[in-house]
Design a protein around this motif. Structure first.
Motif, PDB file in Angstrom:
ATOM      1  N   HIS A  36      15.823 -36.240  20.560  1.00 33.74           N
ATOM      2  CA  HIS A  36      16.429 -34.962  19.655  1.00 33.74           C
ATOM      3  C   HIS A  36      17.641 -35.443  19.003  1.00 33.74           C
ATOM      4  O   HIS A  36      17.883 -35.064  18.059  1.00 33.74           O
ATOM      5  N   SER A  37      18.533 -36.071  19.821  1.00 37.40           N
ATOM      6  CA  SER A  37      19.893 -36.506  19.308  1.00 37.40           C
ATOM      7  C   SER A  37      19.676 -37.417  18.130  1.00 37.40           C
ATOM      8  O   SER A  37      20.259 -37.317  17.067  1.00 37.40           O
ATOM      9  N   SER A  38      18.736 -38.490  17.982  1.00 37.78           N
ATOM     10  CA  SER A  38      18.277 -39.387  17.145  1.00 37.78           C
ATOM     11  C   SER A  38      18.014 -38.592  15.647  1.00 37.78           C
ATOM     12  O   SER A  38      18.079 -38.997  14.861  1.00 37.78           O
ATOM     13  N   ARG A  39      17.106 -37.624  16.004  1.00 38.55           N
ATOM     14  CA  ARG A  39      16.431 -36.902  14.900  1.00 38.55           C
ATOM     15  C   ARG A  39      17.612 -35.790  14.138  1.00 38.55           C
ATOM     16  O   ARG A  39      17.677 -35.958  12.999  1.00 38.55           O
ATOM     17  N   LEU A  40      18.683 -35.487  15.093  1.00 40.47           N
ATOM     18  CA  LEU A  40      19.770 -34.815  14.359  1.00 40.47           C
ATOM     19  C   LEU A  40      20.636 -35.785  13.531  1.00 40.47           C
ATOM     20  O   LEU A  40      21.227 -35.337  12.445  1.00 40.47           O
ATOM     21  N   ALA A  41      20.720 -37.010  13.952  1.00 40.66           N
ATOM     22  CA  ALA A  41      21.336 -37.791  13.138  1.00 40.66           C
ATOM     23  C   ALA A  41      20.943 -38.118  11.881  1.00 40.66           C
ATOM     24  O   ALA A  41      21.449 -38.349  10.746  1.00 40.66           O
ATOM     25  N   MET A  42      19.582 -38.145  11.920  1.00 38.21           N
ATOM     26  CA  MET A  42      18.801 -38.397  10.667  1.00 38.21           C
ATOM     27  C   MET A  42      18.760 -37.238   9.956  1.00 38.21           C
ATOM     28  O   MET A  42      18.983 -37.314   8.652  1.00 38.21           O
ATOM     29  N   LEU A  43      18.800 -36.110  10.223  1.00 37.36           N
ATOM     30  CA  LEU A  43      18.748 -34.586   9.758  1.00 37.36           C
ATOM     31  C   LEU A  43      20.162 -34.534   8.876  1.00 37.36           C
ATOM     32  O   LEU A  43      20.509 -33.946   7.926  1.00 37.36           O
ATOM     33  N   ALA A  44      21.386 -34.975   9.836  1.00 36.53           N
ATOM     34  CA  ALA A  44      22.681 -34.981   9.194  1.00 36.53           C
ATOM     35  C   ALA A  44      22.808 -35.892   7.909  1.00 36.53           C
ATOM     36  O   ALA A  44      23.189 -35.261   6.853  1.00 36.53           O
ATOM     37  N   GLU A  45      22.216 -36.720   7.725  1.00 39.37           N
ATOM     38  CA  GLU A  45      22.136 -37.799   6.712  1.00 39.37           C
ATOM     39  C   GLU A  45      21.475 -36.890   5.443  1.00 39.37           C
ATOM     40  O   GLU A  45      21.854 -37.162   4.301  1.00 39.37           O
ATOM     41  N   LYS A  46      20.453 -36.305   5.762  1.00 36.90           N
ATOM     42  CA  LYS A  46      19.681 -35.427   4.639  1.00 36.90           C
ATOM     43  C   LYS A  46      20.355 -34.291   4.138  1.00 36.90           C
ATOM     44  O   LYS A  46      20.525 -33.990   3.001  1.00 36.90           O
ATOM     45  N   ILE A  47      21.149 -33.459   5.218  1.00 41.07           N
ATOM     46  CA  ILE A  47      21.691 -32.456   4.605  1.00 41.07           C
ATOM     47  C   ILE A  47      23.141 -32.744   4.105  1.00 41.07           C
ATOM     48  O   ILE A  47      23.498 -31.592   3.440  1.00 41.07           O
ATOM     49  N   ALA A  48      23.593 -33.872   4.135  1.00 41.88           N
ATOM     50  CA  ALA A  48      24.765 -34.266   3.736  1.00 41.88           C
ATOM     51  C   ALA A  48      24.764 -34.257   2.057  1.00 41.88           C
ATOM     52  O   ALA A  48      25.633 -34.006   1.330  1.00 41.88           O
ATOM     53  N   VAL A  49      23.604 -34.299   1.618  1.00 39.09           N
ATOM     54  CA  VAL A  49      23.247 -34.379   0.134  1.00 39.09           C
ATOM     55  C   VAL A  49      23.389 -32.910  -0.476  1.00 39.09           C
ATOM     56  O   VAL A  49      24.350 -32.975  -1.563  1.00 39.09           O
ATOM     57  N   PRO A  50      22.930 -32.109  -0.241  1.00 40.12           N
ATOM     58  CA  PRO A  50      23.044 -30.506  -0.895  1.00 40.12           C
ATOM     59  C   PRO A  50      24.434 -30.408  -0.281  1.00 40.12           C
ATOM     60  O   PRO A  50      25.033 -29.387  -1.169  1.00 40.12           O
TER      61      PRO A  50
END
Length: 204
Positions: A36-50
């Motif tokens: 779960h924490s690993s996925r959040l780290a990846m989602l963080a990279e994605k939401i950083a763009v918008p």
């Protein structure tokens, strides 16, 4: 079905020997929370763009999201995974994990205040009804506000012991319903800008 195994390069995240021990303990004792924490780290990279975060801010956000539940290494797996409702004392223990995690990181000079604030405040709510400090609105650190949205989204779209996951579209609607109450509405809006195709760590 959500991917069951996520490979994350923790290079630069495991700042000191203590951190390496904590992350290994999280992976070994609570593998579901580790993924779960690993996925959040990846989602963080994605939401950083918008959200138009700088490279440095995006990196801090990703690290903080990866470590947001590190305090759960101090809580037994039996308690975290139990199916029955928590009693008052058990709920108090569960709710202590943000403070425990922040204190763990405060003892390691390799982690700055941005990361520590994400760990401590990721369960605060936009309306001030969260914990541990009851912060509201923009008094909640930005990274923690972002982590709260990502945490909820991933939890809703992942299978749990006590419930089945919901679809990406259902999870998006739930975030919208709780904007201005549980979540920062601007961050919810940014989450809506991430396409389902981009969320490739999930399968429909």
């Amino acid at each position: 079905m959500v991917a069951s195994s996520i490979n994350v390069d923790n290079s630069g995240w495991e700042r000191g020997p203590e951190a390496k021990i904590w992350i290994k303990k999280l992976r070994d004792t609570h593998p579901d929370i580790y993924h779960h924490s690993s996925r959040l780290a990846m989602l963080a990279e994605k939401i950083a763009v918008p959200l138009e975060l700088s490279e440095e801010a995006a990196g801090q956000l990703s690290r903080g999201c990866f470590l947001h539940d590190i305090g759960k290494t101090a809580i037994s797996r039996e308690l975290i995974t139990q199916r029955d409702s928590f009693n008052e004392e058990q709920w108090k223990i569960i709710r202590s994990h943000p403070e425990i995690g922040a204190k763990m990181l405060e003892g390691d000079p390799g982690f700055g205040p941005e990361i520590i604030s994400i760990v401590r405040h990721h369960h605060e709510r936009w309306d001030g009804r969260g914990y541990p400090d009851g912060l509201a609105g923009t008094n909640i650190p930005l990274g923690a506000r972002i982590c709260a949205v990502l945490d909820a989204f991933d939890s809703m779209t992942s299978n749990k012991i006590y419930r089945r996951r919901i679809s990406l579209s259902e999870a998006r609607l739930e975030l919208i319903r709780n904007a201005n109450a549980q979540f920062d509405p601007e961050i919810v809006h940014a989450m809506m800008e991430i396409s389902e195709q981009t969320l490739n760590i999930y399968s429909l």
